[in-house]
Write a protein that holds these residues in place. Structure first.
Motif, PDB file in Angstrom:
ATOM      1  N   VAL A   1       0.810  -1.208   0.000  1.00 47.23           N
ATOM      2  CA  VAL A   1       0.000   0.000   0.000  1.00 47.23           C
ATOM      3  C   VAL A   1       0.847   1.263   0.000  1.00 47.23           C
ATOM      4  O   VAL A   1       0.370   2.348  -0.308  1.00 47.23           O
ATOM      5  N   GLU A   2       2.120   1.145   0.375  1.00 53.80           N
ATOM      6  CA  GLU A   2       2.984   2.315   0.325  1.00 53.80           C
ATOM      7  C   GLU A   2       4.440   1.862   0.293  1.00 53.80           C
ATOM      8  O   GLU A   2       4.820   0.918   0.987  1.00 53.80           O
ATOM      9  N   VAL A   3       5.249   2.526  -0.529  1.00 46.73           N
ATOM     10  CA  VAL A   3       6.679   2.256  -0.578  1.00 46.73           C
ATOM     11  C   VAL A   3       7.402   3.589  -0.524  1.00 46.73           C
ATOM     12  O   VAL A   3       7.032   4.518  -1.245  1.00 46.73           O
ATOM     13  N   ALA A   4       8.431   3.678   0.332  1.00 46.11           N
ATOM     14  CA  ALA A   4       9.172   4.940   0.406  1.00 46.11           C
ATOM     15  C   ALA A   4      10.514   4.710   1.071  1.00 46.11           C
ATOM     16  O   ALA A   4      10.696   3.701   1.759  1.00 46.11           O
ATOM     17  N   PRO A   5      11.461   5.633   0.870  1.00 44.71           N
ATOM     18  CA  PRO A   5      12.671   5.574   1.681  1.00 44.71           C
ATOM     19  C   PRO A   5      12.276   5.730   3.154  1.00 44.71           C
ATOM     20  O   PRO A   5      11.273   6.386   3.455  1.00 44.71           O
ATOM     21  N   THR A   6      13.049   5.130   4.056  1.00 46.81           N
ATOM     22  CA  THR A   6      12.630   5.058   5.451  1.00 46.81           C
ATOM     23  C   THR A   6      12.290   6.429   6.038  1.00 46.81           C
ATOM     24  O   THR A   6      11.238   6.602   6.663  1.00 46.81           O
ATOM     25  N   GLY A   7      13.161   7.409   5.807  1.00 44.54           N
ATOM     26  CA  GLY A   7      12.912   8.738   6.358  1.00 44.54           C
ATOM     27  C   GLY A   7      11.584   9.295   5.883  1.00 44.54           C
ATOM     28  O   GLY A   7      10.791   9.824   6.671  1.00 44.54           O
ATOM     29  N   THR A   8      11.324   9.145   4.603  1.00 47.19           N
ATOM     30  CA  THR A   8      10.080   9.656   4.035  1.00 47.19           C
ATOM     31  C   THR A   8       8.869   8.980   4.658  1.00 47.19           C
ATOM     32  O   THR A   8       7.881   9.618   5.012  1.00 47.19           O
ATOM     33  N   LEU A   9       8.973   7.664   4.817  1.00 41.05           N
ATOM     34  CA  LEU A   9       7.816   6.920   5.326  1.00 41.05           C
ATOM     35  C   LEU A   9       7.438   7.388   6.738  1.00 41.05           C
ATOM     36  O   LEU A   9       6.265   7.429   7.083  1.00 41.05           O
ATOM     37  N   TYR A  10       8.442   7.700   7.555  1.00 44.45           N
ATOM     38  CA  TYR A  10       8.132   8.089   8.929  1.00 44.45           C
ATOM     39  C   TYR A  10       7.759   9.555   9.043  1.00 44.45           C
ATOM     40  O   TYR A  10       6.975   9.940   9.895  1.00 44.45           O
ATOM     41  N   HIS A  11       8.355  10.395   8.172  1.00 46.00           N
ATOM     42  CA  HIS A  11       8.117  11.827   8.341  1.00 46.00           C
ATOM     43  C   HIS A  11       7.095  12.378   7.356  1.00 46.00           C
ATOM     44  O   HIS A  11       6.472  13.386   7.619  1.00 46.00           O
ATOM     45  N   GLU A  12       6.927  11.722   6.205  1.00 45.18           N
ATOM     46  CA  GLU A  12       5.921  12.187   5.246  1.00 45.18           C
ATOM     47  C   GLU A  12       5.105  11.015   4.713  1.00 45.18           C
ATOM     48  O   GLU A  12       5.036  10.789   3.506  1.00 45.18           O
ATOM     49  N   PRO A  13       4.521  10.217   5.600  1.00 43.24           N
ATOM     50  CA  PRO A  13       3.717   9.092   5.109  1.00 43.24           C
ATOM     51  C   PRO A  13       2.462   9.630   4.434  1.00 43.24           C
ATOM     52  O   PRO A  13       2.029  10.738   4.733  1.00 43.24           O
ATOM     53  N   GLU A  14       1.893   8.832   3.523  1.00 43.91           N
ATOM     54  CA  GLU A  14       0.681   9.319   2.861  1.00 43.91           C
ATOM     55  C   GLU A  14      -0.494   8.358   2.964  1.00 43.91           C
ATOM     56  O   GLU A  14      -1.636   8.762   3.013  1.00 43.91           O
ATOM     57  N   MET A  15      -0.201   7.057   3.001  1.00 43.24           N
ATOM     58  CA  MET A  15      -1.300   6.084   3.032  1.00 43.24           C
ATOM     59  C   MET A  15      -1.916   6.050   4.437  1.00 43.24           C
ATOM     60  O   MET A  15      -1.199   5.919   5.422  1.00 43.24           O
TER      61      MET A  15
ATOM     62  N   SER B   1      17.672   1.478  26.227  1.00 38.48           N
ATOM     63  CA  SER B   1      18.418   1.814  25.021  1.00 38.48           C
ATOM     64  C   SER B   1      18.216   0.768  23.939  1.00 38.48           C
ATOM     65  O   SER B   1      18.481   1.012  22.767  1.00 38.48           O
ATOM     66  N   ALA B   2      17.745  -0.430  24.325  1.00 41.02           N
ATOM     67  CA  ALA B   2      17.556  -1.496  23.336  1.00 41.02           C
ATOM     68  C   ALA B   2      16.216  -1.378  22.624  1.00 41.02           C
ATOM     69  O   ALA B   2      16.025  -1.967  21.568  1.00 41.02           O
ATOM     70  N   VAL B   3      15.268  -0.631  23.202  1.00 42.41           N
ATOM     71  CA  VAL B   3      13.952  -0.522  22.565  1.00 42.41           C
ATOM     72  C   VAL B   3      14.060   0.375  21.347  1.00 42.41           C
ATOM     73  O   VAL B   3      14.414   1.538  21.462  1.00 42.41           O
ATOM     74  N   PRO B   4      13.783  -0.153  20.161  1.00 45.14           N
ATOM     75  CA  PRO B   4      13.884   0.701  18.983  1.00 45.14           C
ATOM     76  C   PRO B   4      12.744   1.708  18.949  1.00 45.14           C
ATOM     77  O   PRO B   4      11.624   1.416  19.356  1.00 45.14           O
ATOM     78  N   ILE B   5      13.038   2.903  18.474  1.00 38.71           N
ATOM     79  CA  ILE B   5      12.014   3.944  18.377  1.00 38.71           C
ATOM     80  C   ILE B   5      11.624   4.104  16.915  1.00 38.71           C
ATOM     81  O   ILE B   5      12.495   4.198  16.050  1.00 38.71           O
ATOM     82  N   PRO B   6      10.323   4.111  16.644  1.00 42.37           N
ATOM     83  CA  PRO B   6       9.901   4.200  15.237  1.00 42.37           C
ATOM     84  C   PRO B   6      10.099   5.596  14.672  1.00 42.37           C
ATOM     85  O   PRO B   6       9.152   6.281  14.317  1.00 42.37           O
ATOM     86  N   ASP B   7      11.325   6.024  14.602  1.00 43.80           N
ATOM     87  CA  ASP B   7      11.660   7.304  13.995  1.00 43.80           C
ATOM     88  C   ASP B   7      13.118   7.214  13.573  1.00 43.80           C
ATOM     89  O   ASP B   7      14.012   7.211  14.416  1.00 43.80           O
TER      90      ASP B   7
END
Lengths: 352, 330, 344
Positions: free
Chosen positions: A242-256, C261-267
């Motif tokens: 449903v969505e493909v993006a570079p990792t940074g984009t997916l987390y900071h500018e997701p669209e789906m 510190s081991a817990v990954p953060i979704p960012d």
């Protein structure tokens, strides 16, 4: 990914319109439904999704371990210039373990309980190369040392049940990499492990990836792991990407909207705990009775923004939203971005 | 391992004591007078009383049981105050007055018959069911699987005496393909032995084949879905190696337990099959001893059969620990 | 949020050992798995205590011991002021009205042959309680409350998804309005989007009925979302216990630091900036735990003293207890925790 494939070198792996369906008594289970993506050499692609999203079946299809008698498989899988879906079983077998290798979620059940770990590794060597027993053992020992098994001389003759969970996954990694494959598929490799051991294993995979120039597909449900290891992300839902993006984009500018839903339901360590989590309402669709339109529409908050109920009736295509960014959604791109930024602001308490 | 075996052997002896005691006391509680059975029509109260004394039935049960146990270890003498005492050397399992023979001799005479019957049937059912079971599993959901499962269902639902009688009626009586079964030792007349045993083997193997076919199929199917079989495939091993070395090795190991125990149970006598084909084995002996209330013989056969089963239990456990490294015995 | 009014749960010096038998001629007890080794906890009314630890830490055994599903070797368990440690199962029955449990695996915790209605009404039958308006109405209300369709009263568990089954388990647990619910990894078998639904539901039920939770989990992010206070366990012992904010922003124990510190953060950008404390090796055997501090074999702070002296659990500031000779006073390595500090 797709956009940057303008580069001279073609992607190592390229999957085109892959579908896998299993006929059952209750009907056709469409586990994977028209999936396309590609991975460049040396990169890590994460495939994210919840149970039933089709991510593991996609992995098994690339690995060529789907029972062809039980499944209908169509589409193309190109690995290093070779097409795999139409390949005869024998040739596929010789690629498995040498060109493409896989590690699994539960290292305890993935190792054979009756054989010593050293023998299980040397078996993988001799399946692809003619090599003496002594040389194979020496090679296995070297690889076990490389993946961080202590006291290898002793451990090599252990049975899997004599090792800890983390050690078993290290053995699996050693076994997967022993023939220097070009592609490693890691299917939820740390889900069964403790968080401190998970960190060790992810670190190990990253360092081996650099050392052996491996391309990695990381299958996971954990958005934290994705942020940690992936260059690009493909989000799967109901058998479709449903969505493909570079990792940074997916987390900071997701669209789906589904990606947004996932991001807002994760109880992340940096979110404001005084607010409630924003779960996605309802339950995932049955792979036997997929909704006719967008697979996510029945759970989507924004489906009514599209006129004529198109979300419920018309299947959206995976379309480019930006050079590197593909989205499968009927909502216009501008509007999607607005929605997303609103959601993200709430999520990080405006701090991010 | 040695300590474990010794401990198990001691437990085994204790269990056998308990078992024989249970049989011994149970039969003395039953209605019917054992002394009354020692003489046929010529019985007078005086003879019965004399025999009762001669055979020791006038002693308390506990004393009788003590004498029985003593006989096993040291031998004993029956009718010691009569002109012709019967000497029974250790291990003495007792003396059958209805047959005027030592119990051990009776059992040892019958044992080879049962042995050949059980071992032959065992080989038949194990080989057929493993081959067909694997075949069905490999073709899961297709016609070979359905056929095998169908046969298995029929096998389940047919009582062995029925199959036995049908076979005798057609093969022996109607078509005269085989002579009427009458047991001879394989060393005396091998051809006649085979002619006699072939039908009993089939009948005895029938039910077990049905059971083991299903068991093998299910076991193998289950291991096909194991993660380690998927790993074997992901390693690029040839399908043959995946199936034989990884799936079957793990899938068939649990059969060892079941098969070992079933073989032991048969060695202790196959009552129905032996009766249908008039084979003079342990099973026939057991039936007759019960019909005749031959207490010494009943006790002896019980001891013999249970020893076999308990011993098989130990062997099977040791074998399993040898086959599956996860099982440790210490 | 430390409880000053009567504690709903008070656990004092709980020890739960499991014997290890030898082989040999006559089997005898040669050792003990010290699954729980001297744990003290308390939970006030309407409060949630998060109990975190990795596998083998003994957190699940604590949960099971509290409702006597595992037999405590020594120590004292008080529920709502009543010492239940030595109660017989008959005497325990009234206690179960006050304390219930929710399990990890919603697939195995429900009898597949009973309808949902039967399952949820079981507590009424067992306790002989007839709610005003009848059992059926009460069950329907309960189903509605946890987000199930009351019309599904006669369906069987296999007709429900994992998240819905966990809702059934929750409905059963709250049927008698208990004061305490012990939740053993209630969301770890569920998908992320469903996890959030259940966490929210538990929070709402707490506000509505004033239930106290002991929330046992390995996922620090989930625990943070629901707990008022958090206790960290390692190899059968408490390492640290503090109010949520303190644990996540100003922990003192090296183990807590490394867990965080081991817990990954979704960012990804935060994740790349973080430094990580990598723990070496695996959990030692609970049969033969290390001398002194049990964590010292994997600790980056360990010194000689740690091998010889067991660090006592001491209160360093009100409500903050730590068992360490050399606590780490710096902020946790996770860069994101600065965000957490603001957000908390």
């Amino acid at each position: 990914m797709t956009g940057s494939s303008m580069a001279v070198e073609p992607p190592l792996l390229s999957v085109k319109n892959l579908s896998v369906a299993f006929p059952t008594e209750d009907g056709l289970v469409r586990a994977v439904d028209g999936v396309s993506f590609s991975v460049e050499k040396g990169k890590t692609l994460a495939i994210v999704g919840e149970s039933g999203s089709g991510k593991s079946v996609t992995a098994q299809a690339i690995m060529g371990i789907i029972d062809r008698k039980a499944a209908k498989m169509t589409g193309e899988i190109w690995l290093d210039g070779q097409e795999l879906v139409g390949l005869p079983a024998g040739e596929l077998q010789s690629l498995r373990g040498s060109q493409v290798a896989m590690i699994f979620q539960d290292p305890m059940s993935s190792l054979h309980p009756f054989y010593r770990v050293g023998d299980q590794i040397t078996e993988a060597i001799s399946a692809h190369r003619s090599i003496g027993a002594k040389a194979a053992r020496a090679e296995a020992m070297e690889m076990l040392r490389r993946v961080g098994i202590p006291a290898v001389e002793r451990r090599i003759d252990d049975y899997p049940h004599q090792l800890s969970g983390g050690m078993r996954q290290r053995v699996m990694i050693a076994m997967a990499l022993i023939n220097k494959p070009a592609l490693l598929i890691a299917d939820e490799p740390t889900t069964a492990l403790d968080v401190t051991v998970q960190a060790q294993i992810l670190d190990l995979i990253a360092s081996l990836q650099g050392e052996f120039q491996i391309t990695v597909i990381m299958i996971t449900h954990d958005l934290g792991i994705v942020a940690d290891v992936a260059d690009d992300v493909a989000v799967m839902y109901g058998g479709r990407i449903v969505e493909v993006a570079p990792t940074g984009t997916l987390y900071h500018e997701p669209e789906m909207p589904y990606t947004l839903g996932l991001l807002s339901s994760v109880p992340r360590m940096d979110r404001d705990v005084s607010t409630r989590l924003e779960p996605i309402p309802g339950n995932p669709p049955s792979p036997i009775r997929l909704p006719p339109g967008c697979v996510f529409a029945p759970r989507c908050k924004y489906a009514d923004r599209v006129p004529d109920g198109a979300c419920m009736t018309t299947r959206p295509e995976l379309l480019q939203a930006a050079p590197d960014h593909l989205v499968r959604c009927h909502i216009p791109s501008e509007e999607r971005r607005e929605i997303a930024q609103g959601v993200l602001r709430v999520l990080t308490g405006g701090a991010a | 391992m040695v300590a474990y075996t010794v401990r198990r052997l001691i437990l085994m002896v204790a269990l056998l004591f308990a078992l024989t005691a249970a049989v011994f006391f149970l039969f003395t509680l039953l209605p019917g007078d054992p002394a009354r059975l020692t003489c046929a029509k010529a019985c007078s109260p005086a003879i019965i009383e004399a025999n009762r004394h001669r055979l020791g039935y006038d002693q308390p049960v506990l004393v009788q049981y003590g004498q029985f146990l003593g006989g096993i270890f040291f031998g004993r003498t029956f009718s010691s105050d009569s002109p012709q005492p019967i000497v029974c050397n250790a291990p003495c399992l007792g003396y059958s007055y209805t047959r005027h023979q030592q119990v051990l001799t009776l059992i040892l005479n019958a044992a080879p018959v049962t042995f050949w019957l059980a071992v032959g049937a065992f080989l038949v059912w194990i080989s057929i069911s493993i081959v067909l079971g694997i075949f069905a599993a490999l073709n899961h959901g297709h016609w070979p699987d359905r056929l095998v499962m169908g046969i298995s269902l029929v096998g389940y639902s047919m009582p062995s005496f029925f199959i036995g009688l049908i076979l005798i009626f057609f093969v022996v009586l109607r078509w005269n393909w085989l002579p009427f079964p009458s047991y001879v030792s394989p060393f005396d007349n091998p051809l006649r032995f085979l002619q006699t045993m072939i039908l009993p083997w089939i009948v005895l193997a029938f039910l077990n084949t049905a059971f083991y076919m299903r068991l093998t199929r299910n076991q193998v199917l289950e291991t096909f879905h194991e993660d380690y079989v998927r790993t074997a495939r992901a390693k690029g091993l040839p399908e043959r190696t995946v199936v034989v070395k990884h799936a079957l090795r793990a899938g068939l190991t649990p059969l060892v337990t079941a098969a070992g125990m079933d073989l032991a149970a048969l060695l202790g006598g196959a009552v129905i099959t032996e009766s249908i084909f008039s084979l003079p084995g342990i099973g026939s002996l057991a039936v007759n001893s019960v019909l005749q209330s031959d207490l010494p013989l009943i006790t002896g056969i019980t001891l013999f059969s249970s020893t076999l089963i308990i011993f098989a239990n130990l062997v099977v456990d040791l074998l399993y620990a040898f086959l599956d490294p996860r099982v440790t015995i210490a | 949020m430390t409880a000053e009014r009567g504690d709903i749960l008070k656990v004092t010096d709980l020890r739960t050992y499991f014997p290890v038998r030898s082989g040999g001629f006559i089997p005898r007890v040669i050792g003990q798995v010290k699954a729980v080794d001297g744990v003290s906890l308390n939970i006030g009314p309407g409060e949630t205590l998060g109990l975190v630890g990795e596998s083998g830490s003994g957190k699940t055994t604590v949960a099971r011991s509290i409702l006597l599903l595992a037999h405590p070797t020594s120590g004292k368990i008080e529920i709502d002021g009543q010492d239940i440690t030595h109660l017989s199962s008959a005497a325990l029955l009234p206690v179960r009205r006050k304390a219930q449990m929710i399990f990890q695996d919603p697939y195995n915790a429900l009898n597949p042959r009973h309808t949902v209605g039967t399952i949820i009404s079981a507590p009424f039958r067992i306790q002989g309680v007839v709610p005003p308006g009848g059992v059926k109405a009460a069950v329907a209300e309960m189903m509605e409350r946890v987000g199930l369709n009351p019309e599904h009263y006669n369906r069987y568990p296999n007709e429900f998804s994992g998240g819905q089954r966990q809702r059934i388990g929750i409905a059963r647990a709250i049927a008698l309005r208990p004061k305490l619910i012990v939740c053993d990894e209630p969301v770890s078998a569920l998908d992320v989007s469903i996890q959030a639904q259940i966490v929210n539901l538990l929070r709402d039920l707490q506000q509505e009925f004033g239930i106290s939770y002991l929330f046992v989990a390995h996922d620090l992010a989930v625990v943070r979302q629901i707990s008022h206070r958090v206790a960290v366990m390692y190899l059968g012992k408490l390492m640290e216990q503090a109010p949520r904010k303190t644990i996540y922003t100003a922990p003192l124990h090296p183990y807590t630091h490394s867990l965080l510190s081991a817990v990954p953060i979704p960012d990804p950008s935060l994740q790349k900036r973080r430094s990580r404390i990598m723990l070496e090796g695996d959990l030692p055997s609970p049969i033969n735990p290390p001398s002194g501090c049990v964590f010292r074999t994997r600790c980056f702070q360990a010194q000689e003293r740690c091998a010889s002296e067991v660090p006592p659990l001491t209160e360093v500031e009100p409500g903050h207890l730590v068992a360490c000779h050399f606590p780490v006073a710096e902020p946790p390595a996770a860069a994101a925790s600065t965000v957490a500090a603001q957000a908390d």
